[in-house]
Design an enzyme around this catalytic site. Structure first.
Site, PDB file in Angstrom:
ATOM      1  N   ASP A  61      10.840 -43.150 -34.520  1.00  0.00           N
ATOM      2  CA  ASP A  61      11.485 -41.851 -34.661  1.00  0.00           C
ATOM      3  C   ASP A  61      12.934 -42.018 -34.239  1.00  0.00           C
ATOM      4  OD1 ASP A  61      11.461 -38.819 -34.965  1.00  0.00           O
ATOM      5  OD2 ASP A  61      12.098 -39.015 -32.875  1.00  0.00           O
ATOM      6  N   GLU A  83      10.900 -42.599 -40.826  1.00  0.00           N
ATOM      7  CA  GLU A  83      11.007 -41.351 -41.572  1.00  0.00           C
ATOM      8  C   GLU A  83      12.205 -41.417 -42.512  1.00  0.00           C
ATOM      9  OE1 GLU A  83      11.214 -36.501 -40.713  1.00  0.00           O
ATOM     10  OE2 GLU A  83      11.468 -37.955 -39.084  1.00  0.00           O
ATOM     11  N   ASP A  98       9.788 -36.758 -28.993  1.00  0.00           N
ATOM     12  CA  ASP A  98      10.130 -37.940 -29.788  1.00  0.00           C
ATOM     13  C   ASP A  98       8.955 -38.912 -29.872  1.00  0.00           C
ATOM     14  OD1 ASP A  98      12.674 -36.882 -30.117  1.00  0.00           O
ATOM     15  OD2 ASP A  98      13.446 -37.870 -28.320  1.00  0.00           O
TER      16      ASP A  98
END
Length: 416
Positions: free
Chosen positions: A199, A283, A364
């Site tokens: 992340d 991502e 996170d």
């Protein structure tokens, strides 16, 4: 078989002297092979190459089949000018066929040779360089140049490009062939290595699914004071003056230091992640959209796009799995323990508690776990794939807004 094209105004071909020409750095015994089906275009290419002063014998083949026969019998051919418009070629497959016949030959692809005399002259000029025995770079019209080598070349380079950046630094970029087996030997085997979800953020550059947090270096923020001073001095200099040029170089060097430090950080971190994991999931961030927000400077300072690009090509090079999760997945809103979507949260909320199972999450870390699960990389102790279990829909999410259900539908039909 191959036809030899004579020099303009001369008989025969260039003599085979058997000695190296110090002007061009090329062996006169080598052969430059031209593959072109049009005799007029071939003669034009020959004239341009002769005028450039190449001390090589030029041999002409009308088809790719003739060229392969010639290359099989001529191992000392160093350059092949290949026209992709030949009837028996199909795109870059012709380049692979030539490479199979002569692995050590440099292949130059030509398209529309009759209309590209300038390009042919550039090809001829690019062939006049070499790396000397002392480790210097010999360039045409410049001479020998000292080189600070960053690494050892894995193979003999086929071409070189000299680049000058805004800070006045010169870089030599070589085109070399790499061995995939040698690349894989530099990395440990993927068998037995874990998988990781990442992340990306601003406070922490990256948070991994195993709980590791990597602080953001913030190279631009740390150099802002120095950049501000250099930019102020530049704005006060008179335009088109020598002092302004000196001030401009000072600003450019300051920015180059920031960019170099960021690039080095990205290289080290991406290499570490690829070495220690068999699969990496990230991502797919909309970096351009995020850069237009009030956090745009911090987004550019992080350099997410460059880091993801490094991860992708290194994973492909070292036989690792690289997965991008769709940007519409909500990793920060879903509980990684039970799979319930808890809804969006403002950025200042760094920890939250799941309303369904009561698990306390670090924002996170939870997002990194969800990225790993969304990519299908999470596994249980028995190596089975992990999927969040099905949970009943929340009361406010059940049914449809367009179709009335339950007691409300009965009441509505009874009033009609």
């Amino acid at each position: 078989m191959a036809d030899r094209l004579p020099r303009t105004g001369e008989r025969g071909t260039v003599p085979r002297q058997g000695s190296a020409d110090p002007r061009w750095g090329l062996d006169a015994t080598a052969v430059l092979l031209l593959v072109e089906d049009d005799a007029g275009d071939a003669l034009l290419v020959r004239e341009v190459l002769v005028d450039s002063g190449l001390p090589m014998e030029v041999t002409w083949c009308k088809s790719l089949a003739e060229a392969r026969v010639f290359l099989d019998a001529t191992p000392y051919a160093v350059c092949v000018l290949l026209d992709l418009h030949l009837p028996d070629t199909h795109g870059l497959s012709a380049v692979r066929l030539v490479r199979d016949a002569a692995p050590d030959a440099a292949v130059v692809v030509l398209t529309g040779v009759a209309e590209n005399e300038a390009g042919l002259a550039a090809v001829a000029a690019n062939a006049r360089w070499k790396i000397t025995g002392a480790g210097r770079l010999l360039l045409p019209k410049i001479g020998e140049v000292k080189v600070r080598w960053s690494r050892r070349l894995p193979s003999v380079p086929s071409s070189v490009t000299v680049i000058r950046d805004a800070a006045g630094r010169f870089f030599a970029s070589f085109v070399v062939a790499s061995d995939p087996d040698a690349d894989l030997a530099r990395m440990p085997g993927a068998e037995g290595l874990p998988s990781v979800g990442i992340d990306l953020g601003l406070t922490h550059f990256a948070v991994l699914s195993d709980g590791t947090k990597i602080d953001s270096p913030r190279f631009l923020r740390r150099a802002e004071k120095k950049l501000k001073k250099a930019q102020r001095e530049l704005s006060r200099k008179q335009k088109r003056s020598k002092n302004r040029e000196k001030a401009r170089l000072k600003v450019a060097r300051a920015h180059a230091q920031v960019a170099d430090a960021r690039r080095e950080f990205h290289h080290q971190l991406s290499t570490q992640l690829i070495r220690e994991n068999q699969a990496v999931a990230v991502e797919d961030l909309a970096v351009k959209a995020l850069a237009r927000t009030r956090l745009g400077k911090s987004v550019h300072d992080a350099g997410w796009a460059q880091f993801l690009a490094m991860l992708e090509y290194k994973a492909q090079r070292y036989a690792r799995v690289f997965v991008k999760v769709g940007r519409f997945e909500p990793p920060s809103q879903v509980c990684s323990a039970c799979g319930v979507k808890d809804g969006p949260k403002p950025l200042h909320v760094r920890t939250w508690t799941c309303t369904h199972c009561g698990t306390v999450h670090d924002r996170d870390h939870n997002a990194a776990k969800n990225v790993k699960q969304a990519a299908g990389l999470a596994v249980t102790a028995c190596r089975a794939q992990v999927r969040p279990e099905l949970v009943p829909a929340q009361r406010e999410e059940a049914g449809s807004h367009g179709i009335h259900t339950g007691t409300r539908a009965v009441q509505r039909h009874s009033t009609q």
